[in-house]
Design an enzyme around this catalytic site. Structure first.
Site, PDB file in Angstrom:
ATOM      1  N   LYS A 265      -1.456  17.797  -7.492  1.00 40.28           N
ATOM      2  CA  LYS A 265      -0.939  16.952  -6.405  1.00 40.28           C
ATOM      3  C   LYS A 265      -0.455  17.825  -5.247  1.00 40.28           C
ATOM      4  CE  LYS A 265       2.896  13.766  -5.267  1.00 40.28           C
ATOM      5  NZ  LYS A 265       4.027  12.956  -5.764  1.00 40.28           N
ATOM      6  N   LYS A 277      12.210   7.205   1.899  1.00 35.81           N
ATOM      7  CA  LYS A 277      13.221   7.710   0.961  1.00 35.81           C
ATOM      8  C   LYS A 277      14.573   7.815   1.662  1.00 35.81           C
ATOM      9  CE  LYS A 277      10.277  10.644  -1.965  1.00 35.81           C
ATOM     10  NZ  LYS A 277      10.519   9.933  -3.233  1.00 35.81           N
ATOM     11  N   ASP A 288       6.806  18.684  -3.094  1.00 37.37           N
ATOM     12  CA  ASP A 288       5.903  17.699  -3.684  1.00 37.37           C
ATOM     13  C   ASP A 288       4.449  18.186  -3.748  1.00 37.37           C
ATOM     14  OD1 ASP A 288       5.922  15.303  -5.011  1.00 37.37           O
ATOM     15  OD2 ASP A 288       5.546  14.068  -3.240  1.00 37.37           O
ATOM     16  N   GLU A 349       2.828   7.568  -3.831  1.00 35.02           N
ATOM     17  CA  GLU A 349       1.631   8.062  -3.140  1.00 35.02           C
ATOM     18  C   GLU A 349       0.866   9.097  -3.962  1.00 35.02           C
ATOM     19  OE1 GLU A 349       4.483   9.378  -2.855  1.00 35.02           O
ATOM     20  OE2 GLU A 349       3.993  11.496  -3.032  1.00 35.02           O
ATOM     21  N   ARG A 351      -0.088   9.219  -7.086  1.00 36.32           N
ATOM     22  CA  ARG A 351      -1.183   8.644  -7.878  1.00 36.32           C
ATOM     23  C   ARG A 351      -2.334   8.193  -6.983  1.00 36.32           C
ATOM     24  NH1 ARG A 351       3.059   4.364 -10.211  1.00 36.32           N
ATOM     25  NH2 ARG A 351       4.414   6.089  -9.652  1.00 36.32           N
TER      26      ARG A 351
HETATM   27  N1  BES Z   1       7.342  12.859  -5.341  1.00 37.16           N
HETATM   28  C1  BES Z   1       7.970  11.696  -5.841  1.00 37.16           C
HETATM   29  C2  BES Z   1       8.566  11.894  -7.232  1.00 37.16           C
HETATM   30  C3  BES Z   1       9.793  12.746  -7.281  1.00 37.16           C
HETATM   31  C4  BES Z   1      11.003  12.259  -6.869  1.00 37.16           C
HETATM   32  C5  BES Z   1       9.723  14.020  -7.795  1.00 37.16           C
HETATM   33  C6  BES Z   1      12.130  13.039  -6.952  1.00 37.16           C
HETATM   34  C7  BES Z   1      10.850  14.802  -7.889  1.00 37.16           C
HETATM   35  C8  BES Z   1      12.058  14.316  -7.452  1.00 37.16           C
HETATM   36  C9  BES Z   1       6.973  10.551  -5.921  1.00 37.16           C
HETATM   37  O1  BES Z   1       6.018  10.529  -4.930  1.00 37.16           O
HETATM   38  C10 BES Z   1       7.759   9.300  -5.829  1.00 37.16           C
HETATM   39  O2  BES Z   1       8.327   9.070  -4.799  1.00 37.16           O
HETATM   40  N2  BES Z   1       7.782   8.522  -6.905  1.00 37.16           N
HETATM   41  C11 BES Z   1       8.519   7.305  -6.935  1.00 37.16           C
HETATM   42  C12 BES Z   1       7.662   6.268  -7.609  1.00 37.16           C
HETATM   43  C13 BES Z   1       8.205   4.872  -7.500  1.00 37.16           C
HETATM   44  C14 BES Z   1       8.148   4.400  -6.057  1.00 37.16           C
HETATM   45  C15 BES Z   1       7.413   3.977  -8.396  1.00 37.16           C
HETATM   46  C16 BES Z   1       9.799   7.558  -7.734  1.00 37.16           C
HETATM   47  O3  BES Z   1       9.762   8.285  -8.718  1.00 37.16           O
HETATM   48  O4  BES Z   1      10.838   7.050  -7.314  1.00 37.16           O
HETATM   49 ZN    ZN Z   2       5.529  12.277  -4.078  1.00 33.21          ZN
HETATM   50 MN    MN Z   3       6.676   9.521  -3.209  1.00 36.60          MN
END
Ligand code: BES
Ligand code: ZN
Ligand code: MN
Length: 495
Positions: A265, A277, A288, A349, A351
């Site tokens: 990724k 966010k 990321d 995003e 996935r």
């Molecule tokens: N890159 C993030 C996941 C992440 C968050 C990794 C914090 C490390 C620390 C990913 O793109 C994301 O935002 N995932 C969301 C998914 C949700 C919207 C279903 C998450 O984990 O909140």
């Molecule tokens: Zn992400």
């Molecule tokens: Mn994200």
């Protein structure tokens, strides 16, 4: 740090520092015994004062012991002899690295590996080389003044008794190569989003290919459009940085050997997009792209080792930004597989870019596909920062990766990918939503990916908790380069 392997008697070593192990309760390792004997019991006498802690990784630096040619002896506690484990050994080596960085000796002799456990001597040497080299990593590329220390050991000899044959040299090279891969992954991870863009990752991949036996190809937006990568491209819509799809090809194996495909990724900054966010700690979303960084780092490591295996690396990379053209919650896009996706949250995003890369992977008829992604915050809730999440559609592949993580000191733990969880992905308007119903966020993310991996054996590593550290020690860890490299070493040997 430069390494050599030598055979020699501990008491005759003239290096600026000699590192030996001591077990809990002052029990001397064989090397420590030799020093003690030559110094007429000086070592045991010092230990009798009780200043060396029993816990693995405690250290005590001694100067000018009688009867020895070396000016310094570094005693390192290995913990209880009966409880010697991968972790206690690694802790002892890490403590050694820290001490050797702070003394004025030019060179050192390392006898910690010359013990009976854990694992074999080759493993102990390889791990030590990796940890010692990694300890010299600095994240100061963007500081105007570099932290230049005049102190610190530059050359280190691993002292073993018996043969210093090819097997040990290979082990040493492997440890160093993994450390180099880790360093590349750390560098990329630590660079800020305004420097480490998709274009920067592509340039880094090209440079890697130039310096090693790797081929690289970079697909541009127009190429991705032709391929129908509508899901990946939808994430890039909010950004002014052009997305890239990086393809690395390492052919160390036989021409007909099916490759392992690694997919990383590469979100070079994740704002969340329109599903923005919160501001606090958002800077860490520069990390990321650590999945992508681990793929590049692993390629560096295996190319340095000249591993006899074929490996393809796929890195879909873009920013995830809000903007006038950005995707909105409720938008429906068509992936390269033909499946339509309802984007209910633009922050899910990862996935969306991975699924098109996973479909692209089919053309290689891979032996196995492993994707690596900082995919879900839920993974940090489940496993914390010590362990990566692992999900797979093939239990043998999962077991192989779990064992590789154990051996490499870069552990993962498997979560279930049972059909019950697939039911949590339902869309009224498209084939699949990009988020699941409440709960099991790491698993539903993997369930989403599994819809695109039916053609081959596949595993997914969620490195959200392990790819970087927050707080005072903020910085990329280079994980899971050690796990992936170990896995590929195993594959190169076995098939
Ligand atoms: N890159 C993030 C996941 C992440 C968050 C990794 C914090 C490390 C620390 C990913 O793109 C994301 O935002 N995932 C969301 C998914 C949700 C919207 C279903 C998450 O984990 O909140
Ligand atoms: Zn992400
Ligand atoms: Mn994200």
């Amino acid at each position: 740090m430069e390494f050599t392997i030598k055979a020699g008697s501990p008491e005759k070593l003239k290096n600026g520092c000699v590192v030996v192990g001591v077990y809990a309760g002052g029990e001397l390792s064989a090397a420590a015994q030799a020093l003690d004997k030559a110094s007429d019991g000086a070592l045991a006498a010092v230990l009798a004062h009780g200043d060396l802690d029993d816990k693995a990784g405690a250290t005590l630096l001694l100067h000018s012991l009688p009867g020895l040619a070396t000016p310094r002896v570094l005693l390192v506690s290995l913990g209880k002899a009966s409880e010697l484990s991968d972790k206690t050994y690694r802790d002892a080596v890490a403590a050694t690295a820290k001490q050797l960085g702070g003394i004025a000796a030019e060179d050192a002799a390392f006898l910690l590996a010359d013990i009976d456990a854990p694992r074999d001597l080759a493993w102990r040497l390889s791990q030590a080389a990796q940890i010692l080299k990694d300890s010299t990593y600095r994240s100061d590329t963007l500081k105007s003044k570099k932290e230049e220390s005049k102190k610190g050991v530059r050359k280190l000899a691993f002292i073993v008794h018996g043969k210093t044959g090819e097997e040990l040299q290979t082990a040493l090279l492997r440890g160093e190569a993994v450390a180099e891969g880790i360093a590349l992954a750390k560098n990329l991870g630590n660079l800020p989003g305004n420097v480490c863009t998709p274009g920067y990752l592509a340039t880094t991949a090209r440079k890697l290919a130039k310096d090693h036996k790797i081929k690289v190809e970079v697909l541009e937006r127009a190429d991705m459009e032709k391929l129908g990568m509508g899901s990946l491209l939808s994430v890039a819509r909010g950004s002014h940085e052009p997305p890239k799809f990086i393809i690395l090809n390492y052919k160390g194996g036989k021409a007909k050997d099916k490759p392992v495909v690694l997919v990383g990724k590469g979100i070079t900054f994740d704002t969340g997009g329109i599903s923005l966010k919160p501001g606090e700690g958002m800077d860490e979303m520069k990390y990321d792209m650590c999945g992508a960084a681990s793929v590049l780092g692993t390629f560096k490591a295996i190319a340095r080792m000249e591993l006899p295996i074929n490996v393809v690396g796929l890195v879909p990379t873009t920013e995830n930004m809000p903007g006038g053209s950005a995707i909105k919650p409720g938008d429906i896009v068509t992936s390269m597989s033909g499946q339509t996706i309802e984007i209910l949250n633009t922050d899910a995003e990862g996935r969306l870019i991975l699924c098109d890369a996973l479909t692209y992977a089919e053309r290689y008829e891979p032996a196995a596909v492993v994707d690596i992604a900082t995919l879900t915050g839920a993974c940090i809730i489940a496993l914390g920062n010590a362990t990566s999440g692992l999900l797979a559609n093939d239990d043998e592949l999962a077991a192989e990766l779990l064992a590789s993580g154990q051996a490499a000191g870069d552990k993962a733990w498997q979560l279930p990918l049972w059909d019950e969880y697939q039911d949590m992905l339902k869309s009224n308007f498209a084939d699949i939503p990009n988020i699941g119903s409440k709960g099991a966020g790491t698993i539903t993310a993997a369930c989403f990916l599994s819809r695109f991996t039916k053609a081959y054996k596949w595993a997914h590593l969620d490195i959200a908790g392990t790819a970087w550290k927050s707080g005072a020690d903020k910085g990329a860890t280079g994980r899971p380069v050690p796990l992936l490299t170990e896995f590929l070493i195993g594959r190169a040997g076995n098939r």
